[in-house]
Design a protein around this motif. Structure first.
Motif, short mmCIF file in Angstrom:
data_model
loop_
_atom_site.label_atom_id
_atom_site.label_comp_id
_atom_site.label_asym_id
_atom_site.label_seq_id
_atom_site.Cartn_x
_atom_site.Cartn_y
_atom_site.Cartn_z
N TYR A 36 0.84 -1.20 0.00
CA TYR A 36 0.00 0.00 0.00
C TYR A 36 0.87 1.26 0.00
CZ TYR A 36 -3.12 3.67 1.57
OH TYR A 36 -3.81 4.85 1.67
N ASN A 37 1.88 1.27 0.87
CA ASN A 37 2.77 2.44 0.94
C ASN A 37 3.53 2.65 -0.36
OD1 ASN A 37 1.97 2.99 3.56
ND2 ASN A 37 3.67 1.92 4.49
N LEU A 40 1.05 4.19 -2.81
CA LEU A 40 0.78 5.58 -2.46
C LEU A 40 1.96 6.48 -2.83
CD1 LEU A 40 -1.22 7.56 -1.19
CD2 LEU A 40 -0.21 7.00 1.04
N TYR A 55 -1.36 -0.96 -6.08
CA TYR A 55 -2.67 -0.99 -5.43
C TYR A 55 -3.38 -2.31 -5.74
CZ TYR A 55 -2.82 3.90 -3.86
OH TYR A 55 -2.60 5.10 -3.21
N TYR A 58 -1.84 -4.98 -3.62
CA TYR A 58 -2.28 -4.80 -2.24
C TYR A 58 -3.69 -5.36 -2.03
CZ TYR A 58 -3.82 -2.47 2.03
OH TYR A 58 -4.33 -2.20 3.28
N ALA A 65 -9.20 -4.86 2.99
CA ALA A 65 -8.40 -3.79 3.59
C ALA A 65 -9.27 -2.58 3.92
CB ALA A 65 -7.30 -3.36 2.62
N LYS A 66 -8.92 -1.90 5.00
CA LYS A 66 -9.69 -0.72 5.39
C LYS A 66 -9.57 0.39 4.34
CE LYS A 66 -6.09 1.39 8.20
NZ LYS A 66 -5.69 1.92 9.46
N GLU A 67 -8.50 0.36 3.52
CA GLU A 67 -8.29 1.37 2.49
C GLU A 67 -8.97 1.03 1.17
OE1 GLU A 67 -4.83 1.07 5.27
OE2 GLU A 67 -5.77 -0.36 3.92
N LYS A 68 -9.66 -0.12 1.12
CA LYS A 68 -10.24 -0.60 -0.14
C LYS A 68 -11.19 0.43 -0.77
CE LYS A 68 -12.80 -4.48 -2.18
NZ LYS A 68 -12.83 -3.80 -3.43
N GLU A 69 -12.06 1.01 0.01
CA GLU A 69 -13.01 1.98 -0.53
C GLU A 69 -12.29 3.19 -1.13
OE1 GLU A 69 -16.36 4.81 1.34
OE2 GLU A 69 -16.58 2.68 1.84
N GLU A 70 -11.30 3.68 -0.41
CA GLU A 70 -10.50 4.81 -0.90
C GLU A 70 -9.79 4.46 -2.20
OE1 GLU A 70 -6.07 6.49 -0.06
OE2 GLU A 70 -7.13 5.57 1.62
N ILE A 71 -9.19 3.28 -2.25
CA ILE A 71 -8.48 2.83 -3.44
C ILE A 71 -9.45 2.65 -4.61
CG2 ILE A 71 -7.12 0.96 -4.46
CD1 ILE A 71 -5.95 0.54 -1.57
#
Length: 143
Positions: A36-37, A40, A55, A58, A65-71
Motif C-alpha cells: 500500500y505504501n 501511495l 494498489y 495490495y 483492507a480498510k483502504e479498499k473503498e479509498e483505493i
C-alpha cells in the motif's frame, strides 16, 4: 503539494524503499502494508502505471483492507492517468491530453493533480498548443 523535482524524487525513493522492505518484512500484514505504501508513494510521484500495479497487488493480498473503498474510488482516475502516460510515451500527445484531463477531473489529490498538469503541459508543448488553460479547475500554484 509537489513543489520540486527533488520532492517527486523523494516519493520515488520512498517507493523503492518500501519495495525493498517488502521482502524483509516478517509478517504478511506488514508486507501488505508495504505494498500500500509503495502504491501511495508512486501515486504521489505521479507514476500512475506503477501505482495502479501496487494498489492491485495490495488489494489482492488484502481484499478486505480498510483502504479498499479509498483505493476503489481513485482507481478509475489512476487508470486514466496511467493510460495518458502510455499515450505520451508513444508520442500520441493529442490523445494523452484527453486522458490527462479526464484523470484530473477524477483525482482530487493536489500532488497528483500537479503532476498531471505538468505532464499535460509537456504533451501540449510537443503539439505547440496550450492545454493548461482548458483545465476544468485551476490547480493551486506551485511555489
Amino acid at each position: 503539494m509537489i513543489r520540486s523535482v527533488s520532492q517527486k524524487k523523494d516519493f520515488q525513493n520512498a517507493a523503492e524503499f518500501f519495495k525493498q522492505s517488502y521482502n524483509l518484512a516478517p509478517q504478511q500484514k506488514s508486507r501488505s502494508i508495504l505494498l500500500y505504501n509503495t502504491a501511495l508513494a508512486y501515486e504521489k510521484a505521479g507514476e500512475a502505471i506503477k501505482s495502479v500495479q501496487y494498489y492491485e497487488l495490495y488489494l489482492h493480498e488484502m481484499p478486505d483492507a480498510k483502504e479498499k473503498e479509498e483505493i476503489d474510488r481513485k482507481m478509475p482516475g489512476l487508470r486514466l492517468f496511467a493510460q495518458a502516460d502510455r499515450l505520451q510515451e508513444a508520442h500520441k500527445h493529442n490523445e494523452a491530453i484527453l486522458f490527462y484531463k479526464e484523470s484530473y477531473e477524477l483525482l482530487q489529490d493536489e500532488d497528483v493533480r500537479a503532476v498531471i498538469t505538468l505532464d499535460m503541459a509537456h504533451s501540449s508543448k510537443q503539439l505547440n498548443e496550450p492545454a493548461i488553460s482548458s483545465l476544468p479547475t485551476a490547480p493551486k500554484t506551485i511555489d
